[in-house]
Design an enzyme around this catalytic site. Structure first.
Site, PDB file in Angstrom:
ATOM      1  N   GLU A  52      -5.606   2.839   1.506  1.00 13.82           N
ATOM      2  CA  GLU A  52      -6.468   3.617   2.422  1.00 13.82           C
ATOM      3  C   GLU A  52      -7.009   4.851   1.684  1.00 13.82           C
ATOM      4  O   GLU A  52      -8.185   5.194   1.818  1.00 13.82           O
ATOM      5  CB  GLU A  52      -5.669   4.048   3.669  1.00 13.82           C
ATOM      6  CG  GLU A  52      -5.280   2.908   4.614  1.00 13.82           C
ATOM      7  CD  GLU A  52      -4.106   2.066   4.111  1.00 13.82           C
ATOM      8  OE1 GLU A  52      -3.428   2.461   3.141  1.00 13.82           O
ATOM      9  OE2 GLU A  52      -3.885   0.981   4.688  1.00 13.82           O
TER      10      GLU A  52
ATOM     11  N   ILE B   6       2.171 -22.065  -3.176  1.00  7.21           N
ATOM     12  CA  ILE B   6       2.046 -23.244  -4.056  1.00  7.21           C
ATOM     13  C   ILE B   6       3.429 -23.814  -4.396  1.00  7.21           C
ATOM     14  O   ILE B   6       3.597 -25.022  -4.544  1.00  7.21           O
ATOM     15  CB  ILE B   6       1.229 -22.874  -5.320  1.00  7.21           C
ATOM     16  CG1 ILE B   6      -0.237 -22.657  -4.927  1.00  7.21           C
ATOM     17  CG2 ILE B   6       1.354 -23.947  -6.416  1.00  7.21           C
ATOM     18  CD1 ILE B   6      -1.124 -22.101  -6.028  1.00  7.21           C
TER      19      ILE B   6
ATOM     20  N   THR C 227       5.345  13.993  -4.450  1.00  6.62           N
ATOM     21  CA  THR C 227       5.581  13.550  -3.072  1.00  6.62           C
ATOM     22  C   THR C 227       6.804  14.230  -2.451  1.00  6.62           C
ATOM     23  O   THR C 227       7.831  14.411  -3.104  1.00  6.62           O
ATOM     24  CB  THR C 227       5.760  12.023  -3.039  1.00  6.62           C
ATOM     25  OG1 THR C 227       4.636  11.430  -3.682  1.00  6.62           O
ATOM     26  CG2 THR C 227       5.861  11.503  -1.621  1.00  6.62           C
TER      27      THR C 227
ATOM     28  N   GLU D  14       0.827   6.072  -6.090  1.00  9.61           N
ATOM     29  CA  GLU D  14      -0.322   6.786  -6.685  1.00  9.61           C
ATOM     30  C   GLU D  14      -1.577   6.675  -5.814  1.00  9.61           C
ATOM     31  O   GLU D  14      -2.685   6.481  -6.303  1.00  9.61           O
ATOM     32  CB  GLU D  14      -0.575   6.302  -8.118  1.00  9.61           C
ATOM     33  CG  GLU D  14       0.632   6.649  -8.979  1.00  9.61           C
ATOM     34  CD  GLU D  14       0.362   6.701 -10.461  1.00  9.61           C
ATOM     35  OE1 GLU D  14      -0.744   7.076 -10.850  1.00  9.61           O
ATOM     36  OE2 GLU D  14       1.287   6.378 -11.215  1.00  9.61           O
TER      37      GLU D  14
ATOM     38  N   ILE E  64      10.791   9.866  -6.662  1.00  9.69           N
ATOM     39  CA  ILE E  64      10.238  10.271  -7.955  1.00  9.69           C
ATOM     40  C   ILE E  64      10.744   9.329  -9.063  1.00  9.69           C
ATOM     41  O   ILE E  64      11.941   9.260  -9.346  1.00  9.69           O
ATOM     42  CB  ILE E  64      10.583  11.750  -8.269  1.00  9.69           C
ATOM     43  CG1 ILE E  64      10.145  12.656  -7.097  1.00  9.69           C
ATOM     44  CG2 ILE E  64       9.932  12.194  -9.576  1.00  9.69           C
ATOM     45  CD1 ILE E  64       8.691  12.511  -6.642  1.00  9.69           C
TER      46      ILE E  64
HETATM   47  C1  LIG Z   1       8.864   3.111  -5.626  1.00  5.44           C
HETATM   48  C2  LIG Z   1       8.048   4.359  -5.459  1.00  5.44           C
HETATM   49  C3  LIG Z   1       7.832   5.177  -6.567  1.00  5.44           C
HETATM   50  C4  LIG Z   1       7.111   6.383  -6.425  1.00  5.44           C
HETATM   51  N1  LIG Z   1       6.983   7.232  -7.504  1.00  5.44           N
HETATM   52  C5  LIG Z   1       6.461   8.476  -7.300  1.00  5.44           C
HETATM   53  C6  LIG Z   1       6.465   9.451  -8.359  1.00  5.44           C
HETATM   54  O1  LIG Z   1       6.891   9.193  -9.494  1.00  5.44           O
HETATM   55  N2  LIG Z   1       5.972  10.699  -8.096  1.00  5.44           N
HETATM   56  C7  LIG Z   1       5.484  11.040  -6.862  1.00  5.44           C
HETATM   57  O2  LIG Z   1       5.079  12.190  -6.681  1.00  5.44           O
HETATM   58  N3  LIG Z   1       5.441  10.132  -5.851  1.00  5.44           N
HETATM   59  C8  LIG Z   1       5.927   8.858  -6.039  1.00  5.44           C
HETATM   60  N4  LIG Z   1       5.921   7.950  -5.007  1.00  5.44           N
HETATM   61  C9  LIG Z   1       5.338   8.321  -3.715  1.00  5.44           C
HETATM   62  C10 LIG Z   1       4.020   7.624  -3.403  1.00  5.44           C
HETATM   63  O3  LIG Z   1       3.015   8.120  -4.232  1.00  5.44           O
HETATM   64  C11 LIG Z   1       3.730   7.829  -1.893  1.00  5.44           C
HETATM   65  O4  LIG Z   1       4.616   6.966  -1.213  1.00  5.44           O
HETATM   66  C12 LIG Z   1       2.312   7.532  -1.507  1.00  5.44           C
HETATM   67  O5  LIG Z   1       1.451   8.480  -2.039  1.00  5.44           O
HETATM   68  C13 LIG Z   1       2.100   7.497   0.018  1.00  5.44           C
HETATM   69  O6  LIG Z   1       2.684   8.585   0.656  1.00  5.44           O
HETATM   70  P1  LIG Z   1       3.652   8.342   1.923  1.00  5.44           P
HETATM   71  O7  LIG Z   1       4.616   7.288   1.499  1.00  5.44           O
HETATM   72  O8  LIG Z   1       4.192   9.629   2.364  1.00  5.44           O
HETATM   73  O9  LIG Z   1       2.744   7.714   3.033  1.00  5.44           O
HETATM   74  P2  LIG Z   1       1.853   8.503   4.143  1.00  5.44           P
HETATM   75  O10 LIG Z   1       0.959   9.463   3.461  1.00  5.44           O
HETATM   76  O11 LIG Z   1       2.741   9.001   5.213  1.00  5.44           O
HETATM   77  O12 LIG Z   1       0.978   7.302   4.700  1.00  5.44           O
HETATM   78  C14 LIG Z   1       1.436   6.391   5.698  1.00  5.44           C
HETATM   79  C15 LIG Z   1       0.266   5.458   6.039  1.00  5.44           C
HETATM   80  O13 LIG Z   1      -0.820   6.256   6.573  1.00  5.44           O
HETATM   81  C16 LIG Z   1      -1.984   6.044   5.816  1.00  5.44           C
HETATM   82  N5  LIG Z   1      -2.772   7.272   5.740  1.00  5.44           N
HETATM   83  C17 LIG Z   1      -2.344   8.517   5.385  1.00  5.44           C
HETATM   84  N6  LIG Z   1      -3.362   9.379   5.394  1.00  5.44           N
HETATM   85  C18 LIG Z   1      -4.465   8.681   5.735  1.00  5.44           C
HETATM   86  C19 LIG Z   1      -5.846   9.004   5.917  1.00  5.44           C
HETATM   87  N7  LIG Z   1      -6.305  10.243   5.711  1.00  5.44           N
HETATM   88  N8  LIG Z   1      -6.687   8.014   6.297  1.00  5.44           N
HETATM   89  C20 LIG Z   1      -6.235   6.753   6.480  1.00  5.44           C
HETATM   90  N9  LIG Z   1      -4.966   6.378   6.332  1.00  5.44           N
HETATM   91  C21 LIG Z   1      -4.083   7.326   5.956  1.00  5.44           C
HETATM   92  C22 LIG Z   1      -1.495   5.613   4.441  1.00  5.44           C
HETATM   93  O14 LIG Z   1      -2.482   4.916   3.711  1.00  5.44           O
HETATM   94  C23 LIG Z   1      -0.301   4.745   4.806  1.00  5.44           C
HETATM   95  O15 LIG Z   1      -0.749   3.459   5.159  1.00  5.44           O
HETATM   96  C24 LIG Z   1       6.585   6.731  -5.154  1.00  5.44           C
HETATM   97  C25 LIG Z   1       6.773   5.863  -4.050  1.00  5.44           C
HETATM   98  C26 LIG Z   1       7.513   4.712  -4.186  1.00  5.44           C
HETATM   99  C27 LIG Z   1       7.734   3.860  -2.969  1.00  5.44           C
END
Ligand SMILES: Cc1cc2nc3c(=O)[nH]c(=O)nc-3n(C[C@H](O)[C@H](O)[C@H](O)COP(=O)(O)OP(=O)(O)OC[C@H]3O[C@@H](n4cnc5c(N)ncnc54)[C@H](O)[C@@H]3O)c2cc1C
Length: 380
Positions: free
Chosen positions: A368, A338, A126, A364, A157
């Protein structure tokens, strides 16, 4: 498929439950409050062989199956969501890609210490501008002689602050359709130019370590490329399919903890002269919670079983992750309901479960994205 755990799987469940109840659960509220990642607990988990459950003995693992691993994630998550997340990420994201795609040399060098619990790994996909749309990765790796030079940024990460190496995805070129070719690199965390900062103030899973990565002219030897350089995208899709089973198992564990607290409280709390568990409104909530946990757990086992059989499991892993995380959120929310006002207080420990489980709907692949994956599997 056998719907009962085998003797071995049952033994792992009991062993991990005992360990988690003794060593993790008593600290969970404190670690949450202080946002403390316990490296000591990971050392103990390593000694017990938990970090190597799904890897063969020749690579320092326990030679267990994916169901055993899912059972372990559930039990650790039942004690502490944050520790459960770091455990799931260490195995599914840090170690598994090297097991799936690494050369023999890479496995010996990087996987064996992780499987033995002597080192942690992380997976950096990410970026600030590339979340769900990982194809939009901006981190770049350019070949310079015998080394790749990597520049870019990664966010959120898991475990990177305690990792020996991070698998970093980076663009290495364009294909004939002008799409980014994404490759994966094993990057030692002590490489010059690699900065890791872990200052996020998270809503939940606070016992998990979460970091920002900056790579400025980080050089890695050519042999640190992981798997087929042109198939980095496919590789992380496969990695995430496996990871989703563990996130689903974690959601089941957190939901189970919230349910157990709610059931006990409902039997003890008296209003209108009787236990609130005698009110049908409360009974129906508990019935729904118990049912949804059982359904989610069954789906986790099914997806894990398919993976172990070498059968396609993409759709089922998404079913499990989507259902377990959304049902788990409902369950944790109802557990607070509850408990009434007491549930809103930190002292009772149920509000932590709701904060922790929310991540399961995001990490992960968001809910959506799970629906998109399932729809694609349906041929839409
Ligand atoms: C605590 C934590 C630990 C994490 N650990 C890791 C890790 O170890 N390694 C790593 O690589 N990542 C990690 N992540 C990242 C995580 O995988 C991403 O946050 C996640 O994949 C969503 O990406 P984004 O936050 O950029 O949201 P965005 O992609 O910006 O999405 C924002 C909203 O838009 C929606 N959306 C986006 N595209 C579409 C679509 N095509 N159709 C419909 N809706 C859509 C999404 O569902 C969401 O509701 C971590 C995140 C957190 C918060």
């Amino acid at each position: 498929m056998n719907f009962e755990l085998t003797k071995e799987q049952q033994m792992i469940k009991e062993m991990v439950r005992e360990f988690a109840e003794k060593e993790i659960a008593p600290n969970a509220a404190k670690w949450d409050e202080e946002a403390y990642f316990s490296i000591e607990i990971f050392k103990k988990m390593g000694e017990l062989g938990l970090l190597g459950i799904p890897f063969p003995e020749e690579y320092g693992g326990a030679g267990g199956d994916t169901i055993s691993y899912a059972v372990a994630v559930e039990e650790i998550g039942r004690a502490c969501g944050g520790t459960g997340l770091s455990y799931a990420a260490a195995v599914s994201l840090g170690a598994s890609p090297i097991y799936y795609f690494g050369t023999e040399e890479q496995k010996q060098k990087w996987l064996v210490p992780m499987a033995k619990g002597e080192a942690l790994g992380a997976f950096g996909l990410t970026e600030p501008n590339a979340g769900s749309d990982a194809g939009g990765t901006r981190t770049r790796a350019v070949l310079d002689g015998d080394e790749y030079v990597i520049n870019g940024e990664k966010c959120w990460i898991t475990n990177a602050g305690h990792a020996r190496q991070v698998i970093v995805t980076a663009v290495t070129g364009k294909d004939d359709k002008d799409k980014n070719i994404i490759s994966a690199f094993i990057v030692p965390t002590n490489a010059p130019g690699f900065t890791i900062q872990c200052n996020y103030d998270k809503m939940g899973v606070r016992a998990s370590n979460t970091c920002e990565l900056v790579l400025e002219n980080v050089r890695v030897p050519k042999e640190n490329i992981l798997g087929d350089p042109a198939k980095g995208f496919k590789q992380f899709l496969y990695t995430l399919d496996g990871g989703r089973i563990s996130i689903a198992a974690l959601a089941v564990g957190i939901a189970q903890a919230a349910f157990e607290k709610a059931l006990q409280y409902a039997k003890e709390r008296k209003q209108f002269g009787q236990s609130i568990s005698k009110f049908q409104a409360i009974q129906f909530k508990l019935a729904d919670m118990a049912m949804e946990i059982e359904l989610a757990r069954s789906m986790v086992y099914k997806a894990a079983w398919l993976k172990d059989q070498g059968k396609p499991f993409t759709k089922e892993a998404s079913f499990a992750k989507l259902f377990a995380s959304e049902a788990g959120f409902r369950i944790c929310n109802q557990a607070i309901q509850i408990h009434g006002g007491y549930g809103y207080m930190k002292e009772y420990g149920v509000e932590r479960h709701l904060r922790d489980i929310k991540l399961m709907e995001i990490g992960e692949g968001t809910s959506e994205i799970q629906r998109l994956v399932i729809a694609r599997q349906l041929g839409c």
